[in-house]
Design a protein around this motif. Structure first.
Motif, PDB file in Angstrom:
ATOM      1  N   TYR A   1      49.196 -60.195 -18.694  1.00  0.00           N
ATOM      2  CA  TYR A   1      49.966 -60.867 -17.267  1.00  0.00           C
ATOM      3  C   TYR A   1      49.295 -61.878 -16.532  1.00  0.00           C
ATOM      4  N   THR A   2      47.890 -62.070 -15.748  1.00  0.00           N
ATOM      5  CA  THR A   2      47.429 -62.781 -16.180  1.00  0.00           C
ATOM      6  C   THR A   2      46.506 -63.736 -16.309  1.00  0.00           C
ATOM      7  N   GLU A   3      45.593 -63.491 -17.353  1.00  0.00           N
ATOM      8  CA  GLU A   3      45.153 -64.618 -18.153  1.00  0.00           C
ATOM      9  C   GLU A   3      46.267 -64.860 -19.645  1.00  0.00           C
ATOM     10  N   LYS A   4      47.056 -64.622 -19.933  1.00  0.00           N
ATOM     11  CA  LYS A   4      48.439 -64.995 -21.161  1.00  0.00           C
ATOM     12  C   LYS A   4      49.304 -65.634 -20.441  1.00  0.00           C
ATOM     13  N   LEU A   5      50.001 -65.040 -19.276  1.00  0.00           N
ATOM     14  CA  LEU A   5      50.957 -65.899 -19.176  1.00  0.00           C
ATOM     15  C   LEU A   5      50.900 -66.595 -17.428  1.00  0.00           C
ATOM     16  N   GLY A   6      49.469 -66.082 -17.002  1.00  0.00           N
ATOM     17  CA  GLY A   6      49.271 -66.899 -15.387  1.00  0.00           C
ATOM     18  C   GLY A   6      49.986 -67.076 -14.258  1.00  0.00           C
ATOM     19  N   PHE A   7      50.041 -65.029 -13.995  1.00  0.00           N
ATOM     20  CA  PHE A   7      50.502 -64.690 -12.289  1.00  0.00           C
ATOM     21  C   PHE A   7      49.589 -64.745 -11.699  1.00  0.00           C
TER      22      PHE A   7
ATOM     23  N   CYS B   1      56.275 -72.959 -24.628  1.00  0.00           N
ATOM     24  CA  CYS B   1      55.898 -71.425 -26.272  1.00  0.00           C
ATOM     25  C   CYS B   1      54.409 -71.409 -27.102  1.00  0.00           C
ATOM     26  N   LYS B   2      54.423 -72.655 -26.536  1.00  0.00           N
ATOM     27  CA  LYS B   2      53.336 -73.979 -27.437  1.00  0.00           C
ATOM     28  C   LYS B   2      51.560 -73.121 -26.852  1.00  0.00           C
ATOM     29  N   LEU B   3      52.353 -73.409 -25.126  1.00  0.00           N
ATOM     30  CA  LEU B   3      50.823 -72.705 -24.551  1.00  0.00           C
ATOM     31  C   LEU B   3      50.828 -71.745 -25.230  1.00  0.00           C
ATOM     32  N   LEU B   4      51.588 -70.484 -24.374  1.00  0.00           N
ATOM     33  CA  LEU B   4      51.413 -69.523 -24.475  1.00  0.00           C
ATOM     34  C   LEU B   4      51.122 -68.851 -26.100  1.00  0.00           C
ATOM     35  N   LYS B   5      51.721 -69.269 -27.084  1.00  0.00           N
ATOM     36  CA  LYS B   5      50.649 -68.659 -28.146  1.00  0.00           C
ATOM     37  C   LYS B   5      49.594 -69.372 -28.651  1.00  0.00           C
ATOM     38  N   GLU B   6      49.676 -70.598 -28.054  1.00  0.00           N
ATOM     39  CA  GLU B   6      47.700 -71.006 -27.541  1.00  0.00           C
ATOM     40  C   GLU B   6      46.779 -69.941 -27.688  1.00  0.00           C
ATOM     41  N   ARG B   7      47.622 -69.447 -26.249  1.00  0.00           N
ATOM     42  CA  ARG B   7      46.636 -68.042 -25.266  1.00  0.00           C
ATOM     43  C   ARG B   7      47.197 -66.901 -26.320  1.00  0.00           C
ATOM     44  N   GLY B   8      47.751 -66.478 -27.292  1.00  0.00           N
ATOM     45  CA  GLY B   8      48.107 -65.215 -27.990  1.00  0.00           C
ATOM     46  C   GLY B   8      49.334 -64.681 -27.909  1.00  0.00           C
ATOM     47  N   VAL B   9      50.302 -65.416 -27.103  1.00  0.00           N
ATOM     48  CA  VAL B   9      51.320 -64.514 -27.034  1.00  0.00           C
ATOM     49  C   VAL B   9      52.323 -64.537 -28.075  1.00  0.00           C
ATOM     50  N   ASN B  10      52.247 -62.911 -28.133  1.00  0.00           N
ATOM     51  CA  ASN B  10      53.307 -62.601 -29.203  1.00  0.00           C
ATOM     52  C   ASN B  10      54.731 -63.415 -28.966  1.00  0.00           C
TER      53      ASN B  10
END
Length: 123
Positions: free
Chosen positions: A21-27, A82-91
């Protein structure tokens, strides 16, 4: 005036969830402190939000982990996010597309399989 302070996301491993939640979503971390019985109260804030999320599963509520969560996140640009989060590895289990209610929506999962909507009704 009554507002929603936080919503709870049930997780099996608080450390793994915190990283996601912090590293991938930026919370941002609001609170991370002991809560008793070896658990922690981890309260996070999505950037610009007024409602926080808490990564905590009450004892006896473990069956809530890994299903559809009644939480919808929003952003200005669902396709770009979505593009940014996919690049960070979010499914993402559903790519961004026009929804039957008129806005743009996508669906993603966290490491526990909790599923969330990411949408913008004005897009």
């Amino acid at each position: 005036m009554i507002r929603v302070s936080f919503v709870s996301i049930p997780v099996s491993n608080q450390d793994v969830a915190l990283q996601f939640y912090t590293e991938k979503l930026g919370f941002e971390v609001v609170t991370d402190q002991p809560f008793g019985n070896g658990t922690r109260w981890i309260q996070l804030r999505p950037p610009g939000a007024q409602t926080d999320v808490v990564l905590f599963t009450p004892p006896g509520q473990e069956e809530r982990i890994g299903g559809y969560q009644n939480i919808a996140f929003t952003c200005e640009d669902v396709v770009g996010t979505c593009k940014l989060l996919k690049e960070r590895g979010v499914n993402f289990v559903k790519d961004a597309e026009r929804a039957n209610w008129g806005g743009i929506e996508a669906i993603f999962k966290d490491p526990d399989g909790n599923t969330f909507v990411l949408a913008n009704p004005n897009e």
